[in-house]
Motif scaffolding. Structure first.
Motif, PDB file in Angstrom:
ATOM      1  N   TRP A  97       0.832  -1.204   0.000  1.00 59.95           N
ATOM      2  CA  TRP A  97       0.000   0.000   0.000  1.00 59.95           C
ATOM      3  C   TRP A  97       0.873   1.265   0.000  1.00 59.95           C
ATOM      4  O   TRP A  97       0.704   2.140  -0.845  1.00 59.95           O
ATOM      5  N   TYR A  98       1.798   1.383   0.943  1.00 58.35           N
ATOM      6  CA  TYR A  98       2.607   2.602   1.055  1.00 58.35           C
ATOM      7  C   TYR A  98       3.639   2.726  -0.063  1.00 58.35           C
ATOM      8  O   TYR A  98       3.920   3.824  -0.532  1.00 58.35           O
ATOM      9  N   ASN A  99       4.213   1.619  -0.472  1.00 60.19           N
ATOM     10  CA  ASN A  99       5.271   1.679  -1.486  1.00 60.19           C
ATOM     11  C   ASN A  99       4.736   1.879  -2.901  1.00 60.19           C
ATOM     12  O   ASN A  99       5.386   2.523  -3.719  1.00 60.19           O
ATOM     13  N   PHE A 100       3.530   1.358  -3.192  1.00 60.90           N
ATOM     14  CA  PHE A 100       3.000   1.433  -4.551  1.00 60.90           C
ATOM     15  C   PHE A 100       1.597   2.035  -4.648  1.00 60.90           C
ATOM     16  O   PHE A 100       1.381   3.020  -5.340  1.00 60.90           O
TER      17      PHE A 100
ATOM     18  N   HIS B 294       2.215  -2.310 -13.082  1.00 65.00           N
ATOM     19  CA  HIS B 294       3.469  -1.590 -13.349  1.00 65.00           C
ATOM     20  C   HIS B 294       4.669  -2.514 -13.143  1.00 65.00           C
ATOM     21  O   HIS B 294       4.715  -3.283 -12.184  1.00 65.00           O
ATOM     22  N   PRO B 295       5.655  -2.455 -14.044  1.00 66.45           N
ATOM     23  CA  PRO B 295       6.823  -3.349 -13.957  1.00 66.45           C
ATOM     24  C   PRO B 295       7.616  -3.223 -12.651  1.00 66.45           C
ATOM     25  O   PRO B 295       8.264  -4.174 -12.240  1.00 66.45           O
ATOM     26  N   ALA B 296       7.585  -2.065 -11.992  1.00 62.80           N
ATOM     27  CA  ALA B 296       8.334  -1.898 -10.745  1.00 62.80           C
ATOM     28  C   ALA B 296       7.860  -2.855  -9.660  1.00 62.80           C
ATOM     29  O   ALA B 296       8.600  -3.175  -8.737  1.00 62.80           O
ATOM     30  N   ARG B 297       6.639  -3.343  -9.777  1.00 63.56           N
ATOM     31  CA  ARG B 297       6.102  -4.281  -8.780  1.00 63.56           C
ATOM     32  C   ARG B 297       6.610  -5.706  -9.003  1.00 63.56           C
ATOM     33  O   ARG B 297       6.449  -6.551  -8.135  1.00 63.56           O
ATOM     34  N   ASP B 298       7.170  -5.972 -10.159  1.00 67.54           N
ATOM     35  CA  ASP B 298       7.604  -7.324 -10.494  1.00 67.54           C
ATOM     36  C   ASP B 298       8.791  -7.755  -9.648  1.00 67.54           C
ATOM     37  O   ASP B 298       9.529  -6.944  -9.110  1.00 67.54           O
ATOM     38  N   MET B 299       8.992  -9.048  -9.589  1.00 66.15           N
ATOM     39  CA  MET B 299      10.106  -9.616  -8.830  1.00 66.15           C
ATOM     40  C   MET B 299      11.457  -9.106  -9.319  1.00 66.15           C
ATOM     41  O   MET B 299      12.393  -8.988  -8.553  1.00 66.15           O
TER      42      MET B 299
ATOM     43  N   LYS C 178       4.470  -7.517   1.848  1.00 66.54           N
ATOM     44  CA  LYS C 178       5.602  -6.810   2.446  1.00 66.54           C
ATOM     45  C   LYS C 178       6.786  -6.850   1.488  1.00 66.54           C
ATOM     46  O   LYS C 178       6.984  -7.810   0.754  1.00 66.54           O
ATOM     47  N   LEU C 179       7.583  -5.771   1.506  1.00 71.45           N
ATOM     48  CA  LEU C 179       8.714  -5.673   0.607  1.00 71.45           C
ATOM     49  C   LEU C 179       9.768  -4.750   1.198  1.00 71.45           C
ATOM     50  O   LEU C 179       9.500  -4.011   2.145  1.00 71.45           O
ATOM     51  N   MET C 180      10.953  -4.802   0.631  1.00 71.50           N
ATOM     52  CA  MET C 180      11.984  -3.821   0.976  1.00 71.50           C
ATOM     53  C   MET C 180      11.657  -2.579   0.151  1.00 71.50           C
ATOM     54  O   MET C 180      11.472  -2.677  -1.070  1.00 71.50           O
ATOM     55  N   ARG C 181      11.570  -1.425   0.807  1.00 74.50           N
ATOM     56  CA  ARG C 181      11.121  -0.229   0.089  1.00 74.50           C
ATOM     57  C   ARG C 181      12.021   0.053  -1.112  1.00 74.50           C
ATOM     58  O   ARG C 181      13.228  -0.121  -1.062  1.00 74.50           O
ATOM     59  N   THR C 182      11.393   0.484  -2.198  1.00 71.59           N
ATOM     60  CA  THR C 182      12.122   0.777  -3.431  1.00 71.59           C
ATOM     61  C   THR C 182      12.421   2.259  -3.580  1.00 71.59           C
ATOM     62  O   THR C 182      13.115   2.664  -4.507  1.00 71.59           O
ATOM     63  N   HIS C 183      11.891   3.071  -2.686  1.00 69.83           N
ATOM     64  CA  HIS C 183      12.123   4.518  -2.679  1.00 69.83           C
ATOM     65  C   HIS C 183      11.672   5.042  -1.327  1.00 69.83           C
ATOM     66  O   HIS C 183      10.992   4.347  -0.571  1.00 69.83           O
TER      67      HIS C 183
END
Length: 172
Positions: A38-41, A50-55, A66-71
């Motif tokens: 939610w917060y990251n994307f 969007h491709p940024a969500r891909d593995m 859950k993910l490691m933040r990308t920005h």
């Protein structure tokens, strides 16, 4: 006597950036490196496809949402949920992207991102903040050129080119 240890160069640069922005009236805000989708994307209007969500771009954790933040933009969302304008913040921190490592790319890097929300804030204010930051950071007069740039989730978007006018005219 030799002193043991020292502050890492990256930590020194981040502290210098924070100090400069604090002197300009910005608050330094930090947030989690492990983030929710939610917060990251989602809250930043990244489309579901969007491709940024891909593995290949994002380090997803075993718990799928859950993910490691990308920005560091995700921290701005947290901050805006709890604070009303006017806002003047900078968000320094590590970000993580699943990228091929080369001379200009690493899977973990540092980002300092700013947010300024108020009545009558414009690109002129952004330019002035960037100019002052650069001159304080480098400790001398800097010529900064602002060019339109394409970054899909910011509008308007700019790229900044800088030139140190004193070094250009120095002879070897």
């Amino acid at each position: 006597r030799v002193a043991l240890g020292h502050v890492h160069p990256l930590s020194q640069v981040l502290q210098k950036c924070e100090d400069i922005f604090e002197r300009m009236g910005f608050s330094v805000v930090e947030g989690p490196e492990v983030e929710t989708e939610w917060y990251n994307f989602d809250a930043l209007n990244f489309p579901k496809d969007h491709p940024a969500r891909d593995m290949q771009d994002t380090f997803w954790l075993k718990e799928r949402k859950k993910l490691m933040r990308t920005h560091t933009s995700a921290v701005q969302i947290h901050y805006m949920e709890k604070n009303n304008p006017p806002l003047r913040t900078v968000v320094p921190g590590r970000v993580f992207r699943h990228e091929a490592t080369d001379a200009s790319h690493e899977m973990q890097f540092y980002q300092v991102e700013g947010l300024m929300v108020d009545k009558d804030v414009s690109v002129v204010d952004f330019r002035a903040v960037i100019q002052r930051f650069l001159e304080e950071f480098f400790g001398e007069k800097i010529i900064a050129r602002m060019r339109p740039g394409y970054f899909p989730f910011t509008e308007p978007s700019f790229e900044i080119d800088i030139k140190n006018i004193h070094r250009e005219y120095q002879k070897d």
